[in-house]
Scaffold this active site. Sequence first.
Site, PDB file in Angstrom:
ATOM      1  N   GLY A  15      53.680 -46.741  -3.525  1.00 44.63           N
ATOM      2  CA  GLY A  15      53.410 -45.645  -2.368  1.00 44.63           C
ATOM      3  C   GLY A  15      52.587 -44.641  -3.052  1.00 44.63           C
ATOM      4  O   GLY A  15      52.589 -43.450  -2.464  1.00 44.63           O
ATOM      5  N   SER A  17      49.460 -43.987  -3.208  1.00 47.96           N
ATOM      6  CA  SER A  17      47.993 -43.989  -2.643  1.00 47.96           C
ATOM      7  C   SER A  17      47.949 -42.686  -1.559  1.00 47.96           C
ATOM      8  O   SER A  17      46.969 -41.992  -1.480  1.00 47.96           O
ATOM      9  CB  SER A  17      47.421 -45.180  -1.794  1.00 47.96           C
ATOM     10  OG  SER A  17      48.747 -45.889  -0.971  1.00 47.96           O
ATOM     11  N   ASP A  66      53.083 -55.546  -1.860  1.00 52.72           N
ATOM     12  CA  ASP A  66      53.699 -55.231  -0.858  1.00 52.72           C
ATOM     13  C   ASP A  66      55.248 -55.082  -1.430  1.00 52.72           C
ATOM     14  O   ASP A  66      55.721 -56.139  -2.208  1.00 52.72           O
ATOM     15  CB  ASP A  66      53.771 -56.242   0.170  1.00 52.72           C
ATOM     16  CG  ASP A  66      54.727 -56.239   1.137  1.00 52.72           C
ATOM     17  OD1 ASP A  66      55.674 -55.492   1.091  1.00 52.72           O
ATOM     18  OD2 ASP A  66      54.719 -56.764   2.283  1.00 52.72           O
ATOM     19  N   VAL A  67      55.895 -53.680  -1.437  1.00 51.57           N
ATOM     20  CA  VAL A  67      57.106 -53.795  -2.135  1.00 51.57           C
ATOM     21  C   VAL A  67      58.209 -54.529  -1.742  1.00 51.57           C
ATOM     22  O   VAL A  67      59.258 -54.675  -2.262  1.00 51.57           O
ATOM     23  CB  VAL A  67      57.494 -52.202  -2.394  1.00 51.57           C
ATOM     24  CG1 VAL A  67      56.550 -51.380  -3.258  1.00 51.57           C
ATOM     25  CG2 VAL A  67      57.755 -51.588  -1.052  1.00 51.57           C
ATOM     26  N   SER A 145      65.787 -39.585   2.185  1.00 53.69           N
ATOM     27  CA  SER A 145      65.268 -38.782   3.159  1.00 53.69           C
ATOM     28  C   SER A 145      66.631 -37.926   3.735  1.00 53.69           C
ATOM     29  O   SER A 145      67.791 -38.581   3.774  1.00 53.69           O
ATOM     30  CB  SER A 145      64.879 -39.595   4.418  1.00 53.69           C
ATOM     31  OG  SER A 145      64.756 -38.625   5.462  1.00 53.69           O
ATOM     32  N   TYR A 158      65.696 -46.284  10.357  1.00 58.08           N
ATOM     33  CA  TYR A 158      65.190 -45.485   9.366  1.00 58.08           C
ATOM     34  C   TYR A 158      66.359 -44.818   8.433  1.00 58.08           C
ATOM     35  O   TYR A 158      66.543 -44.801   7.378  1.00 58.08           O
ATOM     36  CB  TYR A 158      64.181 -44.478   9.745  1.00 58.08           C
ATOM     37  CG  TYR A 158      63.647 -43.627   8.799  1.00 58.08           C
ATOM     38  CD1 TYR A 158      62.731 -44.223   7.763  1.00 58.08           C
ATOM     39  CD2 TYR A 158      63.647 -42.144   8.498  1.00 58.08           C
ATOM     40  CE1 TYR A 158      62.113 -43.487   6.807  1.00 58.08           C
ATOM     41  CE2 TYR A 158      63.161 -41.543   7.696  1.00 58.08           C
ATOM     42  CZ  TYR A 158      62.471 -42.166   6.767  1.00 58.08           C
ATOM     43  OH  TYR A 158      61.752 -41.435   5.636  1.00 58.08           O
ATOM     44  N   LYS A 162      67.768 -45.312   4.591  1.00 63.56           N
ATOM     45  CA  LYS A 162      67.688 -44.350   3.565  1.00 63.56           C
ATOM     46  C   LYS A 162      69.036 -43.819   3.076  1.00 63.56           C
ATOM     47  O   LYS A 162      69.367 -43.607   1.957  1.00 63.56           O
ATOM     48  CB  LYS A 162      67.276 -42.979   4.234  1.00 63.56           C
ATOM     49  CG  LYS A 162      65.516 -43.117   4.482  1.00 63.56           C
ATOM     50  CD  LYS A 162      64.661 -43.512   3.080  1.00 63.56           C
ATOM     51  CE  LYS A 162      63.306 -43.473   3.446  1.00 63.56           C
ATOM     52  NZ  LYS A 162      62.539 -43.583   2.130  1.00 63.56           N
ATOM     53  N   ILE A 190      58.132 -33.349   5.969  1.00 58.63           N
ATOM     54  CA  ILE A 190      56.613 -33.195   4.984  1.00 58.63           C
ATOM     55  C   ILE A 190      55.483 -33.436   5.693  1.00 58.63           C
ATOM     56  O   ILE A 190      55.148 -34.506   6.323  1.00 58.63           O
ATOM     57  CB  ILE A 190      57.012 -34.035   3.761  1.00 58.63           C
ATOM     58  CG1 ILE A 190      58.394 -33.926   3.091  1.00 58.63           C
ATOM     59  CG2 ILE A 190      55.979 -33.752   2.753  1.00 58.63           C
ATOM     60  CD1 ILE A 190      58.816 -32.373   2.553  1.00 58.63           C
TER      61      ILE A 190
HETATM   62  N1  LIG Z   1      56.889 -37.400   5.251  1.00 50.88           N
HETATM   63  C1  LIG Z   1      58.107 -37.052   5.419  1.00 50.88           C
HETATM   64  O1  LIG Z   1      58.136 -36.154   6.490  1.00 50.88           O
HETATM   65  C2  LIG Z   1      59.208 -37.496   4.876  1.00 50.88           C
HETATM   66  C3  LIG Z   1      60.424 -37.150   5.029  1.00 50.88           C
HETATM   67  C4  LIG Z   1      61.387 -37.914   4.185  1.00 50.88           C
HETATM   68  C5  LIG Z   1      61.252 -38.811   3.320  1.00 50.88           C
HETATM   69  N2  LIG Z   1      60.104 -39.337   3.330  1.00 50.88           N
HETATM   70  C6  LIG Z   1      60.042 -40.554   2.551  1.00 50.88           C
HETATM   71  O2  LIG Z   1      58.774 -40.368   1.428  1.00 50.88           O
HETATM   72  C7  LIG Z   1      58.244 -41.498   1.138  1.00 50.88           C
HETATM   73  C8  LIG Z   1      56.797 -41.299   1.573  1.00 50.88           C
HETATM   74  O3  LIG Z   1      56.565 -40.875   2.712  1.00 50.88           O
HETATM   75  P1  LIG Z   1      54.918 -40.121   3.013  1.00 50.88           P
HETATM   76  O4  LIG Z   1      55.419 -39.280   3.987  1.00 50.88           O
HETATM   77  O5  LIG Z   1      54.399 -39.779   1.801  1.00 50.88           O
HETATM   78  O6  LIG Z   1      54.242 -41.725   3.700  1.00 50.88           O
HETATM   79  P2  LIG Z   1      52.811 -41.755   4.037  1.00 50.88           P
HETATM   80  O7  LIG Z   1      52.045 -40.500   3.682  1.00 50.88           O
HETATM   81  O8  LIG Z   1      52.837 -42.553   5.489  1.00 50.88           O
HETATM   82  O9  LIG Z   1      52.506 -42.914   3.025  1.00 50.88           O
HETATM   83  C9  LIG Z   1      53.255 -43.949   2.736  1.00 50.88           C
HETATM   84  C10 LIG Z   1      52.969 -44.872   1.482  1.00 50.88           C
HETATM   85  O10 LIG Z   1      53.553 -45.993   1.285  1.00 50.88           O
HETATM   86  C11 LIG Z   1      53.071 -47.188   1.210  1.00 50.88           C
HETATM   87  N3  LIG Z   1      53.476 -48.211   1.846  1.00 50.88           N
HETATM   88  C12 LIG Z   1      53.942 -48.405   2.927  1.00 50.88           C
HETATM   89  N4  LIG Z   1      54.558 -49.805   3.030  1.00 50.88           N
HETATM   90  C13 LIG Z   1      54.355 -50.287   1.858  1.00 50.88           C
HETATM   91  C14 LIG Z   1      54.636 -51.522   1.330  1.00 50.88           C
HETATM   92  N5  LIG Z   1      55.089 -52.663   2.279  1.00 50.88           N
HETATM   93  N6  LIG Z   1      54.432 -51.839   0.054  1.00 50.88           N
HETATM   94  C15 LIG Z   1      53.763 -50.933  -0.640  1.00 50.88           C
HETATM   95  N7  LIG Z   1      53.524 -49.558  -0.311  1.00 50.88           N
HETATM   96  C16 LIG Z   1      53.892 -49.295   1.057  1.00 50.88           C
HETATM   97  C17 LIG Z   1      51.559 -46.496   1.719  1.00 50.88           C
HETATM   98  O11 LIG Z   1      50.488 -47.674   1.145  1.00 50.88           O
HETATM   99  P3  LIG Z   1      49.211 -47.443   1.772  1.00 50.88           P
HETATM  100  O12 LIG Z   1      48.330 -46.227   1.448  1.00 50.88           O
HETATM  101  O13 LIG Z   1      48.582 -48.817   1.079  1.00 50.88           O
HETATM  102  O14 LIG Z   1      49.459 -47.971   3.185  1.00 50.88           O
HETATM  103  C18 LIG Z   1      51.429 -45.200   1.237  1.00 50.88           C
HETATM  104  O15 LIG Z   1      51.276 -45.017   0.045  1.00 50.88           O
HETATM  105  C19 LIG Z   1      58.740 -42.634   2.180  1.00 50.88           C
HETATM  106  O16 LIG Z   1      59.941 -43.255   1.549  1.00 50.88           O
HETATM  107  C20 LIG Z   1      59.312 -41.815   3.260  1.00 50.88           C
HETATM  108  O17 LIG Z   1      60.469 -42.420   4.113  1.00 50.88           O
HETATM  109  C21 LIG Z   1      59.009 -39.067   3.928  1.00 50.88           C
END
Ligand SMILES: NC(=O)c1ccc[n+]([C@@H]2O[C@H](COP(=O)([O-])OP(=O)(O)OC[C@H]3O[C@@H](n4cnc5c(N)ncnc54)[C@H](OP(=O)(O)O)[C@@H]3O)[C@@H](O)[C@H]2O)c1
Length: 251
Positions: A15, A17, A66-67, A145, A158, A162, A190
């Site tokens: 992830g 990207s 796809d992970v 999370s 979710y 986690k 975030i």
């Molecule tokens: N943002 C928050 O508030 C928050 C809070 C707590 C925890 N988290 C955790 O932090 C992590 C990153 O979240 P984020 O906010 O950065 O999310 P995001 O901006 O939505 O980015 C999601 C990332 O995951 C990739 N992804 C999704 N499904 C995938 C799959 N099946 N195989 C490979 N890659 C996949 C996406 O790739 P593409 O670009 O190709 O779609 C993208 O790079 C996640 O595990 C999330 O649960 C986030």
Amino acid sequence: MSTRELEGRTALVTGGSRGIGRATCLALAGAGARIAVNFAGNQQAAAETVAQVEALDAEAMMVKADVSDPDAVSDMVKAVERVLGPVDLLVTSAGVASVEHHAEMKFEHWRRMLAVNLDGTYLPVMAVKDGMLARGYGRIVCIASVAGLRARGSMITYSTSKAAVIALARSCAESFGPSIRVNCVAPGLISTDMGASVGAAVIQRLADEAFLKRIGRPEEIAECVLFLLSERSSFTTGQTFVADGGRVTLP
Ligand SMILES: NC(=O)c1ccc[n+]([C@@H]2O[C@H](COP(=O)([O-])OP(=O)(O)OC[C@H]3O[C@@H](n4cnc5c(N)ncnc54)[C@H](OP(=O)(O)O)[C@@H]3O)[C@@H](O)[C@H]2O)c1
């Protein structure tokens, strides 16, 4: 302390990207690591991360997988090893989230979210750990999370995924020690695409509840990941580092 503390290391960021994954790629590149940027479908975002890493004078590649798919994860790790060398550092940031009322929950949705968030952590960890053990060095950080630590009635699937990631990391830390350290970072809300998806009203409420009166930035999570991958955290394994502006400490 050297700012190039990961010099010579190869990092795979699932992830990578977008969001927290991208910020992590940049933090690790700034510390001297070679970066493999994994993505699922958004090639343009992955290419942008690679360009930003290269602008920091670090080597980078992008790798689509796809992970949740065992064969794709195995091929991804082989591709990274061919181009950048054995994986020393793994960050599992790929994930999906959604808010759902219990009355709307569907088994297919439950299965898919567990597949991406939990299988998608298990598979990369399992794909790199034997090489790390053989070489006697490995550092793994799983992005969990705060939802895995405190009740979230509107995010049952979710939160479950986690909480399981936290248990997985803790168990692997004992099993893979002493040469591999495994930790989690548990972010609060975030400002990423995922963070924005909860909507303005929820963002405001969570910011108000936080001791720091705001939501977090992806770069702030990336700093925690860098710390846990580096030797600055050399006596820390099996732990979950909460970065949420203080909110998880509420009842
Ligand atoms: N943002 C928050 O508030 C928050 C809070 C707590 C925890 N988290 C955790 O932090 C992590 C990153 O979240 P984020 O906010 O950065 O999310 P995001 O901006 O939505 O980015 C999601 C990332 O995951 C990739 N992804 C999704 N499904 C995938 C799959 N099946 N195989 C490979 N890659 C996949 C996406 O790739 P593409 O670009 O190709 O779609 C993208 O790079 C996640 O595990 C999330 O649960 C986030």
